[in-house]
Design a protein around this motif. Structure first.
Motif, short mmCIF file in Angstrom:
data_model
loop_
_atom_site.label_atom_id
_atom_site.label_comp_id
_atom_site.label_asym_id
_atom_site.label_seq_id
_atom_site.Cartn_x
_atom_site.Cartn_y
_atom_site.Cartn_z
N PRO A 82 0.83 -1.22 0.00
CA PRO A 82 0.00 0.00 0.00
C PRO A 82 0.86 1.26 0.00
O PRO A 82 1.83 1.37 0.76
CB PRO A 82 -0.82 -0.13 1.29
CG PRO A 82 -0.87 -1.59 1.56
CD PRO A 82 0.45 -2.14 1.09
N GLY A 83 0.51 2.20 -0.86
CA GLY A 83 1.21 3.47 -0.92
C GLY A 83 2.37 3.54 -1.88
O GLY A 83 2.90 4.62 -2.14
N ILE A 84 2.80 2.40 -2.42
CA ILE A 84 3.90 2.40 -3.39
C ILE A 84 3.33 2.14 -4.78
O ILE A 84 2.63 1.14 -5.00
CB ILE A 84 4.96 1.34 -3.06
CG1 ILE A 84 5.58 1.60 -1.69
CG2 ILE A 84 6.05 1.33 -4.13
CD1 ILE A 84 6.65 0.58 -1.29
N GLN A 85 3.62 3.03 -5.70
CA GLN A 85 3.20 2.87 -7.09
C GLN A 85 4.44 2.84 -7.99
O GLN A 85 5.45 3.48 -7.71
CB GLN A 85 2.31 4.04 -7.52
CG GLN A 85 0.96 4.10 -6.81
CD GLN A 85 0.10 5.25 -7.31
OE1 GLN A 85 0.62 6.34 -7.60
NE2 GLN A 85 -1.20 5.03 -7.42
N ILE A 86 4.33 2.08 -9.08
CA ILE A 86 5.38 2.06 -10.09
C ILE A 86 4.73 2.11 -11.46
O ILE A 86 3.50 2.22 -11.57
CB ILE A 86 6.31 0.82 -9.95
CG1 ILE A 86 5.53 -0.48 -10.14
CG2 ILE A 86 7.01 0.83 -8.60
CD1 ILE A 86 6.41 -1.73 -10.11
N CYS A 87 5.51 2.00 -12.51
CA CYS A 87 5.00 2.17 -13.87
C CYS A 87 4.05 1.04 -14.27
O CYS A 87 4.26 -0.13 -13.91
CB CYS A 87 6.17 2.23 -14.85
SG CYS A 87 5.69 2.33 -16.57
N LEU A 93 6.46 -6.98 -11.53
CA LEU A 93 7.22 -6.46 -10.38
C LEU A 93 6.32 -5.73 -9.40
O LEU A 93 6.60 -5.71 -8.20
CB LEU A 93 8.33 -5.55 -10.88
CG LEU A 93 9.49 -6.29 -11.57
CD1 LEU A 93 10.36 -5.34 -12.36
CD2 LEU A 93 10.31 -7.06 -10.55
N ALA A 94 5.21 -5.18 -9.90
CA ALA A 94 4.25 -4.54 -8.99
C ALA A 94 3.67 -5.55 -8.01
O ALA A 94 3.34 -5.20 -6.87
CB ALA A 94 3.14 -3.88 -9.80
N ARG A 95 3.59 -6.80 -8.43
CA ARG A 95 3.06 -7.85 -7.55
C ARG A 95 4.13 -8.43 -6.63
O ARG A 95 3.84 -9.31 -5.82
CB ARG A 95 2.41 -8.96 -8.39
CG ARG A 95 1.22 -8.49 -9.19
CD ARG A 95 0.37 -9.66 -9.65
NE ARG A 95 0.98 -10.44 -10.70
CZ ARG A 95 0.78 -10.22 -12.02
NH1 ARG A 95 0.00 -9.23 -12.41
NH2 ARG A 95 1.34 -10.99 -12.92
N MET A 96 5.37 -7.94 -6.78
CA MET A 96 6.47 -8.44 -5.95
C MET A 96 7.19 -7.31 -5.22
O MET A 96 8.30 -7.49 -4.72
CB MET A 96 7.47 -9.21 -6.82
CG MET A 96 6.84 -10.33 -7.63
SD MET A 96 8.06 -11.31 -8.55
CE MET A 96 8.74 -12.29 -7.22
N THR A 97 6.55 -6.16 -5.15
CA THR A 97 7.19 -4.99 -4.54
C THR A 97 7.47 -5.20 -3.05
O THR A 97 8.35 -4.55 -2.47
CB THR A 97 6.33 -3.74 -4.76
OG1 THR A 97 6.12 -3.59 -6.18
CG2 THR A 97 6.99 -2.48 -4.25
#
Length: 461
Positions: A82-87, A93-97
């Motif tokens: 929560p609170g971290i966004q990427i491209c 990688l969004a699912r492994m942040t």
């Protein structure tokens, strides 16, 4: 019999490898290692080096509230933190942040590609502006080799630098900080130039020919020793000493087929190879995982010039920034980086393998902006920018799901916790169990303190 003919007779089918680079890396002499602290969590490190400078605001540090000429064309997406966004073009990688530490405040002052690599691969500035590669500060892998890391016949330091056909430019070969520098040729990396995605990929076909038995191989070893004995009084140059060590390593690998298997990607299931991506970068990353699993302490995977376009090469998107990020850069790195993390975790290796994803710099805040010392930017491109960019770490000793530092609203300068390459280097060494204050000596026995930075405590477990 010359050395080249000798090894050819031994039938070391070294596809894609130049022999001067093959078994460079580990000093076979009895050198006492410098002081080590008890090892950190990481036993090995894989550096994914995105040569060219990825655009920070179009990958890991989105600026959706900035004017369009700064934020660009891409949209941010949420991650599993929560609170971290990427491209949006990094969905895997969004699912492994939760496994990643994003350093969004990396900064230095050099916008020259081949010189600024020295910062990121060593933690140090160039010794002087016109320094040659042998004058460089030694890279992480060379330092680990000097400290005696790595066991068995495999080299302690491997550099994946694959070539592509049709003569695509090889700017990466000129980059500072990639090798042993003033530590000398004994600690140079084993460099792999072969394209791991090709069906006939062979890095080191190190099995003995069926018509050459072990007895004849031993005879060749003894012949080489006799030749070396005769030459020793004639030439004591460091390069000759290094090559002697490299030839001995070649024989060791001939006698250790299990070690040579680390280079055989056909041992991997096709589904896993496809998970990494059946492309030059994806298969290089898979090769890196096989090497660290086999005991190699450090592997650097340089992004290749894929030859697809001569307008925007590597991650150096002076033109076609959004086209190339969307089609040939982000998807490939998303697949390979996420596969590596997933694969390491499933094998129980992630906690002991540090993964570093970085370029040597970032890109200009405004689309189409050109800067002094850069190479200009087209209407749809971004020029060189080193004032702020993002580096990503994961694995051994790193706390996942965190962001360290921040850039300002235009992704132009650090807004919080400016982080230097020296601090990144100290963090890498810390995870690998090496004190920043370790003293290493050059070939003239001059003492040098390893690192000037401090580990980034906020991202350490």
């Amino acid at each position: 019999m010359g050395r080249r003919e000798f090894l050819r007779a031994g039938s070391l089918g070294l596809f894609g490898l130049g022999l001067p680079h093959l078994f460079q890396g580990q000093n076979l002499a009895a050198n006492k290692p410098a002081k080590l602290v008890p090892r950190g969590k990481a036993k090995a490190c894989i550096i994914l080096f995105m040569w060219g400078g990825p655009a920070q605001q179009d990958t890991w540090d989105m600026k959706p509230d900035a004017p369009v000429e700064y934020r660009g064309e891409f949209k941010p997406i949420g991650t599993n933190v929560p609170g971290i966004q990427i491209c949006e073009h990094l969905p895997l990688l969004a699912r492994m942040t939760d496994k990643l530490a994003l350093i969004r405040s990396m900064t230095h002052g050099d916008v020259n590609h081949t010189k600024s690599t020295h910062f990121l691969l060593t933690g140090r500035d160039l010794p002087r502006p016109d320094a040659t590669l042998p004058e460089d500060w030694p890279s992480y892998g060379a330092v680990l080799a000097r400290l005696g890391r790595g066991q068995g016949p495999l080299p302690p330091f491997v550099s994946m630098m694959p070539k592509v056909p049709d003569g695509a430019p090889r700017f990466v070969e000129e980059s500072h900080g990639q090798g042993a520098g003033w530590l000398g040729p004994l600690y140079q990396p084993m460099r792999i130039d072969a394209d791991a995605s090709l069906p006939d990929y062979r890095v080191a076909e190190l099995n003995l020919r069926s018509d050459i038995g072990s007895e004849r191989t031993e005879q060749r070893r003894n012949l080489l020793k006799d030749l070396d004995d005769q030459r020793r009084l004639l030439d004591q140059h460091a390069q000759t000493q290094a090559m002697n060590a490299h030839y001995q390593r070649a024989f060791s690998l001939l006698a250790a087929p299990n070690s040579a298997e680390a280079f055989n990607l056909t041992r991997e299931p096709l589904a896993l190879r496809e998970r990494y991506g059946m492309n030059i970068h994806g298969q290089s990353v898979l090769q890196a995982r096989r090497l660290v699993e086999a005991g190699v302490p450090l592997v650097t995977v340089f992004w290749p010039n894929d030859g697809i376009t001569n307008v925007s090469v590597y991650w150096d998107t002076h033109n076609r920034n959004f086209i190339d990020l969307k089609t040939r850069l982000c998807p490939v790195t998303d697949l390979a980086f996420s596969a590596l993390l997933e694969d390491l975790e499933q094998r129980g290796l992630l906690d002991e393998t540090l993964v570093v994803w970085t370029g040597e710099m970032g890109r200009t805040p405004r689309v189409g902006q050109s800067v002094p010392g850069g190479a200009g930017a087209g209407r749809d491109g971004r020029d060189h920018w080193a004032k702020v960019f993002t580096t990503v770490l994961a694995g051994g000793g790193i706390k996942g799901g965190v962001v360290h530092g921040s850039s300002d609203r235009f992704a132009a300068y650090p807004a919080k916790n400016p982080t230097t390459p020296a601090d990144l280097a100290a963090t890498i060494y810390h995870c690998l169990g090496v004190e920043s204050e370790t003293v290493i000596r050059d070939r003239l026995n001059k003492p040098n303190v390893l690192c000037e930075g401090k580990p980034i405590a906020a991202i350490l477990c």
